[in-house]
Design a protein around this motif. Structure first.
Motif, PDB file in Angstrom:
ATOM      1  N   MET A 175     -79.029 111.235-111.057  1.00 49.89           N
ATOM      2  CA  MET A 175     -78.809 112.463-110.420  1.00 49.89           C
ATOM      3  C   MET A 175     -77.715 113.119-110.558  1.00 49.89           C
ATOM      4  O   MET A 175     -76.675 113.026-109.863  1.00 49.89           O
ATOM      5  CB  MET A 175     -78.934 112.385-108.946  1.00 49.89           C
ATOM      6  CG  MET A 175     -80.189 111.735-108.412  1.00 49.89           C
ATOM      7  SD  MET A 175     -80.534 111.465-106.710  1.00 49.89           S
ATOM      8  CE  MET A 175     -79.492 109.941-106.478  1.00 49.89           C
ATOM      9  N   SER A 176     -77.489 113.856-111.744  1.00 49.57           N
ATOM     10  CA  SER A 176     -76.560 114.500-112.380  1.00 49.57           C
ATOM     11  C   SER A 176     -76.110 115.898-111.646  1.00 49.57           C
ATOM     12  O   SER A 176     -76.344 116.856-112.297  1.00 49.57           O
ATOM     13  CB  SER A 176     -76.309 114.704-113.911  1.00 49.57           C
ATOM     14  OG  SER A 176     -76.557 113.503-114.392  1.00 49.57           O
ATOM     15  N   TYR A 177     -76.025 115.562-110.355  1.00 47.56           N
ATOM     16  CA  TYR A 177     -75.543 116.792-109.646  1.00 47.56           C
ATOM     17  C   TYR A 177     -74.959 116.423-108.192  1.00 47.56           C
ATOM     18  O   TYR A 177     -74.761 115.248-108.178  1.00 47.56           O
ATOM     19  CB  TYR A 177     -76.663 117.827-109.230  1.00 47.56           C
ATOM     20  CG  TYR A 177     -78.012 116.833-108.919  1.00 47.56           C
ATOM     21  CD1 TYR A 177     -78.379 116.421-107.825  1.00 47.56           C
ATOM     22  CD2 TYR A 177     -79.076 116.795-110.121  1.00 47.56           C
ATOM     23  CE1 TYR A 177     -79.576 115.558-107.623  1.00 47.56           C
ATOM     24  CE2 TYR A 177     -80.285 116.277-109.771  1.00 47.56           C
ATOM     25  CZ  TYR A 177     -80.411 115.509-108.502  1.00 47.56           C
ATOM     26  OH  TYR A 177     -81.677 114.811-108.280  1.00 47.56           O
ATOM     27  N   ASP A 178     -74.539 117.229-107.423  1.00 43.87           N
ATOM     28  CA  ASP A 178     -73.898 116.895-106.229  1.00 43.87           C
ATOM     29  C   ASP A 178     -72.407 116.196-106.608  1.00 43.87           C
ATOM     30  O   ASP A 178     -72.101 115.374-105.980  1.00 43.87           O
ATOM     31  CB  ASP A 178     -74.475 116.132-105.177  1.00 43.87           C
ATOM     32  CG  ASP A 178     -75.466 117.127-104.409  1.00 43.87           C
ATOM     33  OD1 ASP A 178     -75.472 118.418-104.821  1.00 43.87           O
ATOM     34  OD2 ASP A 178     -76.207 116.641-103.972  1.00 43.87           O
ATOM     35  N   GLU A 179     -71.958 116.454-107.809  1.00 36.75           N
ATOM     36  CA  GLU A 179     -70.846 115.893-108.308  1.00 36.75           C
ATOM     37  C   GLU A 179     -69.383 116.182-107.610  1.00 36.75           C
ATOM     38  O   GLU A 179     -68.360 115.366-107.878  1.00 36.75           O
ATOM     39  CB  GLU A 179     -70.794 115.857-109.967  1.00 36.75           C
ATOM     40  CG  GLU A 179     -71.921 115.435-110.538  1.00 36.75           C
ATOM     41  CD  GLU A 179     -71.846 115.455-112.142  1.00 36.75           C
ATOM     42  OE1 GLU A 179     -70.465 115.644-112.602  1.00 36.75           O
ATOM     43  OE2 GLU A 179     -72.739 115.567-112.685  1.00 36.75           O
ATOM     44  N   GLN A 180     -69.370 117.154-106.704  1.00 35.50           N
ATOM     45  CA  GLN A 180     -68.507 117.325-105.820  1.00 35.50           C
ATOM     46  C   GLN A 180     -68.409 116.823-104.462  1.00 35.50           C
ATOM     47  O   GLN A 180     -67.936 117.490-103.447  1.00 35.50           O
ATOM     48  CB  GLN A 180     -68.212 118.763-105.850  1.00 35.50           C
ATOM     49  CG  GLN A 180     -68.028 119.534-107.222  1.00 35.50           C
ATOM     50  CD  GLN A 180     -67.006 118.890-108.096  1.00 35.50           C
ATOM     51  OE1 GLN A 180     -66.135 118.236-107.703  1.00 35.50           O
ATOM     52  NE2 GLN A 180     -67.432 119.127-109.212  1.00 35.50           N
ATOM     53  N   CYS A 205     -58.687 121.158-102.280  1.00 39.17           N
ATOM     54  CA  CYS A 205     -59.903 121.395-101.842  1.00 39.17           C
ATOM     55  C   CYS A 205     -60.355 123.169-102.463  1.00 39.17           C
ATOM     56  O   CYS A 205     -60.135 124.168-101.831  1.00 39.17           O
ATOM     57  CB  CYS A 205     -60.143 121.838-100.223  1.00 39.17           C
ATOM     58  SG  CYS A 205     -59.784 119.979 -99.383  1.00 39.17           S
ATOM     59  N   ILE A 206     -60.985 122.794-103.565  1.00 39.11           N
ATOM     60  CA  ILE A 206     -61.455 124.153-104.361  1.00 39.11           C
ATOM     61  C   ILE A 206     -62.741 124.240-104.821  1.00 39.11           C
ATOM     62  O   ILE A 206     -63.328 122.960-104.839  1.00 39.11           O
ATOM     63  CB  ILE A 206     -60.204 124.312-105.526  1.00 39.11           C
ATOM     64  CG1 ILE A 206     -60.641 123.419-106.583  1.00 39.11           C
ATOM     65  CG2 ILE A 206     -59.152 124.586-105.070  1.00 39.11           C
ATOM     66  CD1 ILE A 206     -59.894 123.613-107.678  1.00 39.11           C
ATOM     67  N   ALA A 212     -63.077 125.097 -97.121  1.00 45.35           N
ATOM     68  CA  ALA A 212     -62.598 124.126 -96.136  1.00 45.35           C
ATOM     69  C   ALA A 212     -62.840 122.726 -96.253  1.00 45.35           C
ATOM     70  O   ALA A 212     -63.647 122.269 -97.098  1.00 45.35           O
ATOM     71  CB  ALA A 212     -63.697 124.482 -94.831  1.00 45.35           C
ATOM     72  N   SER A 213     -61.986 121.862 -95.794  1.00 48.44           N
ATOM     73  CA  SER A 213     -61.731 120.442 -95.594  1.00 48.44           C
ATOM     74  C   SER A 213     -62.845 119.905 -95.189  1.00 48.44           C
ATOM     75  O   SER A 213     -62.840 119.874 -93.736  1.00 48.44           O
ATOM     76  CB  SER A 213     -60.387 119.956 -95.368  1.00 48.44           C
ATOM     77  OG  SER A 213     -60.266 118.553 -95.527  1.00 48.44           O
ATOM     78  N   VAL A 214     -64.125 119.532 -95.779  1.00 46.36           N
ATOM     79  CA  VAL A 214     -65.181 118.753 -95.157  1.00 46.36           C
ATOM     80  C   VAL A 214     -65.159 117.225 -95.604  1.00 46.36           C
ATOM     81  O   VAL A 214     -65.659 117.040 -96.658  1.00 46.36           O
ATOM     82  CB  VAL A 214     -66.554 119.346 -95.306  1.00 46.36           C
ATOM     83  CG1 VAL A 214     -67.442 118.621 -94.552  1.00 46.36           C
ATOM     84  CG2 VAL A 214     -66.315 120.896 -94.666  1.00 46.36           C
ATOM     85  N   PRO A 215     -64.706 116.176 -94.862  1.00 43.56           N
ATOM     86  CA  PRO A 215     -64.673 115.186 -95.503  1.00 43.56           C
ATOM     87  C   PRO A 215     -65.939 114.300 -95.659  1.00 43.56           C
ATOM     88  O   PRO A 215     -66.755 114.602 -94.968  1.00 43.56           O
ATOM     89  CB  PRO A 215     -63.749 114.224 -94.578  1.00 43.56           C
ATOM     90  CG  PRO A 215     -63.072 115.258 -93.682  1.00 43.56           C
ATOM     91  CD  PRO A 215     -64.038 116.478 -93.426  1.00 43.56           C
ATOM     92  N   PHE A 216     -65.856 113.267 -96.554  1.00 43.39           N
ATOM     93  CA  PHE A 216     -67.319 112.721 -96.940  1.00 43.39           C
ATOM     94  C   PHE A 216     -67.037 111.331 -97.602  1.00 43.39           C
ATOM     95  O   PHE A 216     -66.227 111.273 -98.583  1.00 43.39           O
ATOM     96  CB  PHE A 216     -68.251 113.301 -97.607  1.00 43.39           C
ATOM     97  CG  PHE A 216     -69.429 112.845 -97.989  1.00 43.39           C
ATOM     98  CD1 PHE A 216     -70.365 112.199 -96.787  1.00 43.39           C
ATOM     99  CD2 PHE A 216     -69.873 112.215 -99.205  1.00 43.39           C
ATOM    100  CE1 PHE A 216     -71.440 111.695 -97.257  1.00 43.39           C
ATOM    101  CE2 PHE A 216     -70.887 111.306 -99.324  1.00 43.39           C
ATOM    102  CZ  PHE A 216     -72.019 111.265 -98.316  1.00 43.39           C
ATOM    103  N   ALA A 264     -63.270 110.841 -98.819  1.00 44.48           N
ATOM    104  CA  ALA A 264     -62.597 111.727 -99.587  1.00 44.48           C
ATOM    105  C   ALA A 264     -62.415 112.976 -98.482  1.00 44.48           C
ATOM    106  O   ALA A 264     -63.198 113.265 -97.550  1.00 44.48           O
ATOM    107  CB  ALA A 264     -63.579 112.376-100.761  1.00 44.48           C
ATOM    108  N   PRO A 265     -61.214 113.730 -98.640  1.00 40.87           N
ATOM    109  CA  PRO A 265     -60.807 114.707 -97.820  1.00 40.87           C
ATOM    110  C   PRO A 265     -61.597 115.895 -97.857  1.00 40.87           C
ATOM    111  O   PRO A 265     -61.687 116.833 -96.898  1.00 40.87           O
ATOM    112  CB  PRO A 265     -59.610 114.867 -98.122  1.00 40.87           C
ATOM    113  CG  PRO A 265     -59.189 114.572 -99.599  1.00 40.87           C
ATOM    114  CD  PRO A 265     -60.252 113.481 -99.747  1.00 40.87           C
ATOM    115  N   CYS A 266     -62.343 116.237 -98.893  1.00 40.03           N
ATOM    116  CA  CYS A 266     -63.036 117.464 -99.018  1.00 40.03           C
ATOM    117  C   CYS A 266     -64.504 117.037 -99.845  1.00 40.03           C
ATOM    118  O   CYS A 266     -64.509 115.968-100.456  1.00 40.03           O
ATOM    119  CB  CYS A 266     -62.258 118.455-100.077  1.00 40.03           C
ATOM    120  SG  CYS A 266     -60.636 118.438 -99.647  1.00 40.03           S
TER     121      CYS A 266
END
Length: 364
Positions: free
Chosen positions: A190-195, A202-203, A255-259, A262-264
């Motif tokens: 799944m070469s996506y959602d790589e962020q 947070c960019i 926005a900073s949404v942790p997962f 990771a902070p963003c």
């Protein structure tokens, strides 16, 4: 016999009885597809009837994510393409640590595939697991035992497993990738959602940057995983990010949404279909822009409330740059998430855009 046992018994009778009734106009179309294609075009379908507009001259496997559609199965079989169950993480890894629980789950999936005249299963488990944990070993056993059961009960069937864009414990998915790949027929990367885990600023960034994407495949191959087991997955969608701050040089701070440590993350944005992008890019503030470092397109627009958004996505140019790697390294094939989200209308421009996306799967 207890009431629960009676229900299970009756359900098994219904499955067997229904399986004898082929829903296709031609009964032979209910026979499972057994041919192994040299090159896979692996399609995820999430429901509806847009499958009627797919490029069936290239499709080899359809993973049916939505409600069971007998018409889709019949049509795919008429084109020599498989239809496989798409099973998401509906089973907690802690549950399948127990052998009997694994066996029960596998038996249920085999019976369901048989009753729907399907040709295998695609397993998508994206839960966190520490290396060497009970869940780590349970997942490996699950894939191996599922493959063995399907191959025995449905000869020629295909079992695939979905993995993250890199084997480096992405989102804490520290799996036994080598043995999983060896156990099943295909590994869909799944070469996506790589962020999903942004460790720096947070960019807004590309969903599947080329260099990062291809580095992930290099890492799988360096583990001596057979390239003929690997199918490259590319995104037919992108992310719309509201910018908390938009710098003069075009950087969109999000926005900073942790997962998972990771902070963003890309959860600060919203997933958007390729068809959505194409209806908005030309009228946007910037028009289509291209990032040379990430080898990906993007554009900026202003919403009715006056907030700037930055949209990152993949198009034929960025996809073909990645899919060319498939031919170069001799991978098993290519696929996308998901095939439904192109504009399959009769509008000439939309038809041309969709055709280019299908063609991009085969490189530049």
């Amino acid at each position: 016999m207890s009431p629960n046992h009676i229900l299970v018994f009756l359900s098994s009778i219904l499955i067997v009885s229904w399986a004898d009734v082929c829903p296709c106009e031609r009964p032979e179309l209910c026979q499972q597809i057994r041919d192994q294609k040299d090159f896979e075009v692996f399609v995820f379908d999430v429901g509806g009837k847009t499958w009627r507009s797919y490029n069936w001259s290239v499709v080899t496997t359809v993973a049916a994510f939505g409600k069971y559609d007998a018409e889709l199965m019949c049509h795919a079989h008429s084109q020599g393409a498989r239809v496989v169950l798409k099973e998401t993480g509906d089973v907690p890894l802690a549950y399948v640590v127990d052998q009997s629980n694994r066996t029960g789950w596998i038996t249920e999936k085999v019976n369901l595939a048989k009753s729907q005249f399907m040709d295998g299963i695609n397993i998508d488990v994206e839960q966190a697991a520490d290396q060497g944990s009970a869940e780590y070993f349970a997942l490996t056993h699950l894939v191996k035992e599922t493959t063995q059961a399907f191959h025995k009960e449905i000869p020629g069937s295909q079992v695939s497993f979905d993995v993250a864009w890199s084997p480096k414990c992405i989102d804490n998915r520290c799996y036994d990738y080598v043995n999983i790949a060896e156990s099943c027929d295909l590994v869909f990367v799944m070469s996506y959602d790589e962020q999903s885990q942004i460790l720096g600023d947070c960019i807004a960034m590309a969903n599947a940057p080329q260099a990062q994407t291809l580095k992930g495949y290099d890492e799988y191959l360096e583990m001596n995983i057979d390239p003929k087991k690997l199918v490259m997955g590319v995104p037919w969608y992108g992310y719309d990010y509201p910018c908390l701050n938009f710098s003069q040089d075009g950087v969109c701070y999000i926005a900073s949404v942790p997962f998972r440590g990771a902070p963003c993350s890309d959860a600060a944005g919203k997933q958007k279909a390729y068809s959505w992008m194409m209806k908005r890019v030309d009228a946007s503030l910037s028009g289509r822009l291209w990032d040379d470092k990430q080898q990906a397109p993007y554009f900026n627009y202003e919403d009715p409330q006056g907030q700037i958004h930055q949209v990152w996505y993949d198009d034929p140019e960025s996809i073909c740059l990645k899919s060319s790697y498939v031919q170069w390294k001799g991978l098993r094939g290519v696929g996308m998430w998901n095939a439904n989200i192109l504009d399959y209308s009769d509008h000439p421009v939309a038809k041309q855009q969709s055709a280019k996306m299908w063609n991009a799967l085969f490189g530049c």
